[in-house]
Write a protein that holds these residues in place. Structure first.
Motif, PDB file in Angstrom:
ATOM      1  N   LEU A   1      66.946   7.181  53.113  1.00  0.00           N
ATOM      2  CA  LEU A   1      65.845   6.432  52.523  1.00  0.00           C
ATOM      3  C   LEU A   1      66.339   5.048  52.141  1.00  0.00           C
ATOM      4  O   LEU A   1      67.461   4.899  51.661  1.00  0.00           O
ATOM      5  CB  LEU A   1      65.324   7.132  51.256  1.00  0.00           C
ATOM      6  CG  LEU A   1      64.817   8.552  51.408  1.00  0.00           C
ATOM      7  CD1 LEU A   1      64.497   9.139  50.048  1.00  0.00           C
ATOM      8  CD2 LEU A   1      63.603   8.594  52.303  1.00  0.00           C
ATOM      9  N   ALA A   2      65.490   4.055  52.332  1.00  0.00           N
ATOM     10  CA  ALA A   2      65.857   2.700  51.915  1.00  0.00           C
ATOM     11  C   ALA A   2      64.592   1.929  51.580  1.00  0.00           C
ATOM     12  O   ALA A   2      63.532   2.163  52.153  1.00  0.00           O
ATOM     13  CB  ALA A   2      66.632   1.990  53.015  1.00  0.00           C
ATOM     14  N   GLY A   3      64.725   1.033  50.644  1.00  0.00           N
ATOM     15  CA  GLY A   3      63.604   0.191  50.233  1.00  0.00           C
ATOM     16  C   GLY A   3      64.049  -0.681  49.077  1.00  0.00           C
ATOM     17  O   GLY A   3      65.194  -0.623  48.628  1.00  0.00           O
TER      18      GLY A   3
ATOM     19  N   GLY B   1      56.140   6.405  46.190  1.00  0.00           N
ATOM     20  CA  GLY B   1      55.487   6.078  47.450  1.00  0.00           C
ATOM     21  C   GLY B   1      56.426   6.303  48.620  1.00  0.00           C
ATOM     22  O   GLY B   1      57.547   6.783  48.481  1.00  0.00           O
ATOM     23  N   ARG B   2      55.946   5.933  49.770  1.00  0.00           N
ATOM     24  CA  ARG B   2      56.784   6.027  50.969  1.00  0.00           C
ATOM     25  C   ARG B   2      57.764   4.866  50.971  1.00  0.00           C
ATOM     26  O   ARG B   2      57.484   3.798  50.456  1.00  0.00           O
ATOM     27  CB  ARG B   2      55.902   6.003  52.205  1.00  0.00           C
ATOM     28  CG  ARG B   2      55.014   7.216  52.226  1.00  0.00           C
ATOM     29  CD  ARG B   2      54.631   7.773  53.555  1.00  0.00           C
ATOM     30  NE  ARG B   2      55.448   7.542  54.683  1.00  0.00           N
ATOM     31  CZ  ARG B   2      56.256   8.452  55.220  1.00  0.00           C
ATOM     32  NH1 ARG B   2      56.381   9.626  54.678  1.00  0.00           N
ATOM     33  NH2 ARG B   2      56.926   8.190  56.305  1.00  0.00           N
ATOM     34  N   HIS B   3      58.904   5.105  51.569  1.00  0.00           N
ATOM     35  CA  HIS B   3      59.937   4.074  51.683  1.00  0.00           C
ATOM     36  C   HIS B   3      59.765   3.342  53.015  1.00  0.00           C
ATOM     37  O   HIS B   3      59.345   3.941  54.001  1.00  0.00           O
ATOM     38  CB  HIS B   3      61.325   4.718  51.640  1.00  0.00           C
ATOM     39  CG  HIS B   3      61.632   5.350  50.318  1.00  0.00           C
ATOM     40  ND1 HIS B   3      61.173   6.595  49.960  1.00  0.00           N
ATOM     41  CD2 HIS B   3      62.353   4.903  49.270  1.00  0.00           C
ATOM     42  CE1 HIS B   3      61.607   6.888  48.747  1.00  0.00           C
ATOM     43  NE2 HIS B   3      62.324   5.870  48.301  1.00  0.00           N
ATOM     44  N   PRO B   4      60.162   2.072  53.070  1.00  0.00           N
ATOM     45  CA  PRO B   4      60.116   1.360  54.360  1.00  0.00           C
ATOM     46  C   PRO B   4      60.989   2.034  55.419  1.00  0.00           C
ATOM     47  O   PRO B   4      60.651   2.039  56.592  1.00  0.00           O
ATOM     48  CB  PRO B   4      60.654  -0.031  54.027  1.00  0.00           C
ATOM     49  CG  PRO B   4      60.409  -0.191  52.561  1.00  0.00           C
ATOM     50  CD  PRO B   4      60.525   1.187  51.973  1.00  0.00           C
ATOM     51  N   LEU B   5      62.106   2.595  54.999  1.00  0.00           N
ATOM     52  CA  LEU B   5      62.966   3.357  55.911  1.00  0.00           C
ATOM     53  C   LEU B   5      63.020   4.779  55.380  1.00  0.00           C
ATOM     54  O   LEU B   5      63.504   5.026  54.286  1.00  0.00           O
ATOM     55  CB  LEU B   5      64.381   2.766  55.956  1.00  0.00           C
ATOM     56  CG  LEU B   5      65.402   3.536  56.791  1.00  0.00           C
ATOM     57  CD1 LEU B   5      64.991   3.572  58.248  1.00  0.00           C
ATOM     58  CD2 LEU B   5      66.774   2.939  56.635  1.00  0.00           C
ATOM     59  N   ASP B   6      62.485   5.721  56.155  1.00  0.00           N
ATOM     60  CA  ASP B   6      62.396   7.112  55.712  1.00  0.00           C
ATOM     61  C   ASP B   6      62.703   8.016  56.910  1.00  0.00           C
ATOM     62  O   ASP B   6      61.819   8.361  57.679  1.00  0.00           O
ATOM     63  CB  ASP B   6      60.992   7.392  55.174  1.00  0.00           C
ATOM     64  CG  ASP B   6      60.871   8.755  54.514  1.00  0.00           C
ATOM     65  OD1 ASP B   6      61.761   9.605  54.732  1.00  0.00           O
ATOM     66  OD2 ASP B   6      59.883   8.967  53.783  1.00  0.00           O
ATOM     67  N   LEU B   7      64.000   8.343  57.080  1.00  0.00           N
ATOM     68  CA  LEU B   7      64.431   9.210  58.181  1.00  0.00           C
ATOM     69  C   LEU B   7      64.785  10.581  57.611  1.00  0.00           C
ATOM     70  O   LEU B   7      65.624  10.682  56.717  1.00  0.00           O
ATOM     71  CB  LEU B   7      65.657   8.619  58.885  1.00  0.00           C
ATOM     72  CG  LEU B   7      65.471   7.282  59.571  1.00  0.00           C
ATOM     73  CD1 LEU B   7      66.800   6.774  60.089  1.00  0.00           C
ATOM     74  CD2 LEU B   7      64.481   7.386  60.701  1.00  0.00           C
TER      75      LEU B   7
END
Length: 159
Positions: free
Chosen positions: A66-68, A44-50
């Motif tokens: 990416l972070a989650g 899925g998408r990550h909460p932090l996706d730069l």
């Protein structure tokens, strides 16, 4: 080539890379199993996706952050540590540069804030006025003549 109903773009890209002579050999059961695996994945998408392309002339360079929350199994995490080690030469150079920039900017910011908090006091204090050379000029401006100098008792250090 056997056609699959749309599952997702990643699956479509990977399936398109398989030569038609191989995809034609898949049975309906195999195709259903493949679809099921792609349909159940947790990508899925990550909460932090730069994701940023860095415009460096002559280089094609990008940066992804990416972070989650970690939801992976320990076995997969151990595998990824061996495949993507943290301490590579490129990572060391990047982390060193990042740390230097972070420390420099932090020092500059804290120095500025400290200078604002400990600014020069603005209360007046006596100061000699070097451009007034005699008693008449000194007293005419409302100052005091003492020991051959003109003294201003209300001099502001912010002057």
């Amino acid at each position: 080539m056997k056609r699959l109903e749309h599952v997702d773009p990643v699956f479509d890209q990977l399936f398109a890379k398989i030569p038609p002579e191989i995809t034609d050999t898949f049975t309906e059961e195999q195709l259903k199993a493949i679809k099921k695996v792609f349909g159940s994945r947790n990508w899925g998408r990550h909460p932090l996706d730069l994701r940023v392309s860095v415009p460096i002339p002559g280089l094609r360079f990008y940066l992804v952050l990416l972070a989650g929350s970690e939801r992976g199994l320990k076995q997969r995490l151990q595998y990824e540590k061996s495949v993507y080690p943290l301490w590579t030469p490129g990572n060391i150079v990047f982390l060193t540069g990042f740390l230097i920039i972070l420390l420099t900017s932090s020092f500059t910011t804290f120095s500025f804030l400290f200078s604002l908090l400990t600014s020069v006091p603005t209360s007046p204090y006596p100061t000699s006025i070097p451009w007034l050379h005699n008693k008449f000029e000194c007293e005419h401006t409302g100052r005091t003549w003492r020991d051959g100098d003109c003294w201003d008792s209300e001099h502001n250090p912010m002057f």
